[in-house]
Every structure is written in structure tokens, then in C-alpha cells.
Scaffold this motif. Structure first.
Motif, PDB file in Angstrom:
ATOM      1  N   UNK A 254      26.721  95.921  49.157  1.00 16.91           N
ATOM      2  CA  UNK A 254      25.891  96.343  48.021  1.00 16.91           C
ATOM      3  C   UNK A 254      26.597  97.425  47.216  1.00 16.91           C
ATOM      4  N   UNK A 255      27.256  98.371  47.896  1.00 19.37           N
ATOM      5  CA  UNK A 255      27.977  99.432  47.210  1.00 19.37           C
ATOM      6  C   UNK A 255      29.153  98.876  46.411  1.00 19.37           C
ATOM      7  N   UNK A 256      29.754  97.799  46.907  1.00 23.17           N
ATOM      8  CA  UNK A 256      30.859  97.160  46.190  1.00 23.17           C
ATOM      9  C   UNK A 256      30.362  96.167  45.141  1.00 23.17           C
ATOM     10  N   UNK A 257      29.057  96.099  44.979  1.00 25.67           N
ATOM     11  CA  UNK A 257      28.423  95.241  43.966  1.00 25.67           C
ATOM     12  C   UNK A 257      28.732  93.761  44.168  1.00 25.67           C
ATOM     13  N   UNK A 258      28.703  93.336  45.412  1.00 27.32           N
ATOM     14  CA  UNK A 258      28.841  91.911  45.697  1.00 27.32           C
ATOM     15  C   UNK A 258      27.506  91.229  45.436  1.00 27.32           C
TER      16      UNK A 258
END
Length: 216
Positions: free
Chosen positions: A205-209
Motif C-alpha cells: 500500500x505504501x508503494x502504491x501497488x
């Protein structure tokens, strides 16, 4: 509408790969506790657990391919082609057999030969299938966006592995305080699996996957 078709195939492949990398990473890191929980009783000894866990590690490495292979197969079916996947499998079958026969006699590999051969041929099947689909439809499947997504998944897997390795001393302490033995084994397997899944999803989620949103 090949543009819409290729978008759908890319999205499904990414989601299958995401799930495969997540589950495969956890299988590699928690192989022994998983096998111990499921099988270590009666004539199944601790040494058998170690040997079976060794096999499970290799299946974890190739789990992304097993997941993605189903999407590639259905991509062919959606175009009305049921022969090409069969031909790919038939061509790769001798390689699968050769790896099995050749590796099963290596002392350091033994029964893991079956996992290695399956992962190798499944991975090749996915790659060859994607190349053929791209040439037929003249639309990219492995484009820049998908490649970047795969890199982010590998980074996420690396972060998850680092966290679980760092937390590894905690699991024996948790399971040692529990009785009966089955409950202790369940804790030793399920605690790192739960923690690893949480770390993987938060990092993704932090890597915006986008796969996290698609799963939800």
C-alpha cells in the motif's frame, strides 16, 4: 477490442503475481513451521519435516508462475485458441522429465527435484505464452507499468522477509508458553504468517501497488 483485452490480461496477471509473491514469500520463510503443524506426528519425524520444508521452499519460489499460468491459459481460451497452451505444455514436458530424472539423484536436492522442475517449466510456460499472445494481438502485455509493478512486488517481498527474519526469535518464545503441543505449533506457524501478510500488504500500500485496492 485488443486494447481493452490486453489491459484486462495485464491487470489479472499482476493480481495473480501479487498473490503468488505474497504466498510464496511466506511459504519460503515459514516452511518448517507449516509442515510441522500439518504433518509432524506419528511416523513423520522432525527430520522428515526438514526435508519436506526444503521442498516447500522451492515451490514458494515458483508460486508466482503457478498463479500466472492460469491467467495466460485463460487469455488463450478467450481468443478461441485451445491448442497453443497444449503445444507449449507438450514441448516443455521433456524438460520437466529431464530435470526430474537428472536432479533427483543429486544428494543436496533429492525430492526437491520435482518442485524445481515444476517451477522451471511453469515459469517458462508463462513467459512463452505471453510472448506468443503479444505477437498475435500486437499489444504489449509486459509493458513499463507492469514491469514497475513487478519490481515493487519484489521490493515488498524483500521488506517482508527482512521483518520476519528480524522477528524470528519471538516465535519460539510465544509457542513455548502455549499448551497443548498442537496449539503451540499452530502459533509458531500462524503468528509469522499473519505478521508477514500484514507487513506485505502495508508495504504494498505504501508503494502504491494497485493490487491492494483490487483485492479489497
Amino acid at each position: 477490442d485488443w486494447r481493452a483485452w490486453s489491459h484486462e490480461v495485464r491487470q489479472d496477471l499482476r493480481l495473480a503475481g501479487f498473490e503468488g509473491v505474497l504466498a510464496g514469500t511466506l511459504m519460503i520463510l515459514v516452511a518448517a513451521p507449516i509442515v510441522r503443524l500439518l504433518f509432524e506426528r506419528g511416523k513423520f519425524t522432525p527430520n522428515d519435516t526438514l526435508r519436506a520444508a526444503y521442498v516447500l521452499v522451492f515451490y514458494g519460489v515458483g508460486l508466482w508462475a503457478f498463479c500466472a499460468q492460469h491467467i495466460v491459459l485463460r487469455a488463450f481460451y478467450s481468443t478461441g485458441d485451445v491448442r497453443t497452451p497444449l503445444i507449449i505444455s507438450a514441448v516443455l514436458l521433456p524438460l520437466n522429465a529431464a530435470l526430474n530424472i537428472g536432479l533427483v539423484w543429486v544428494p543436496s536436492i533429492r525430492e526437491a527435484a520435482f518442485a524445481i522442475s515444476s517451477c522451471t517449466t511453469s515459469g517458462l510456460s508463462v513467459i512463452v505464452g505471453m510472448v506468443i499472445l503479444e505477437r498475435r494481438t500486437r499489444h504489449r502485455i509486459l509493458d513499463r507499468t507492469m514491469a514497475l509493478g513487478l519490481v515493487k512486488m519484489l521490493v515488498t517481498a524483500g521488506v517482508t522477509a527482512a521483518v520476519l527474519v528480524g522477528l524470528r526469535p519471538l516465535w519460539p518464545a510465544i509457542s513455548a508458553s502455549l499448551h497443548p503441543r498442537l496449539l503451540a505449533r499452530a502459533a509458531a506457524a500462524l503468528a509469522p504468517l499473519t505478521a508477514g501478510t500484514a507487513v506485505f500488504l502495508v508495504t504494498a500500500w505504501m508503494l502504491r501497488l494497485s493490487e491492494v485496492r483490487l483485492l479489497l
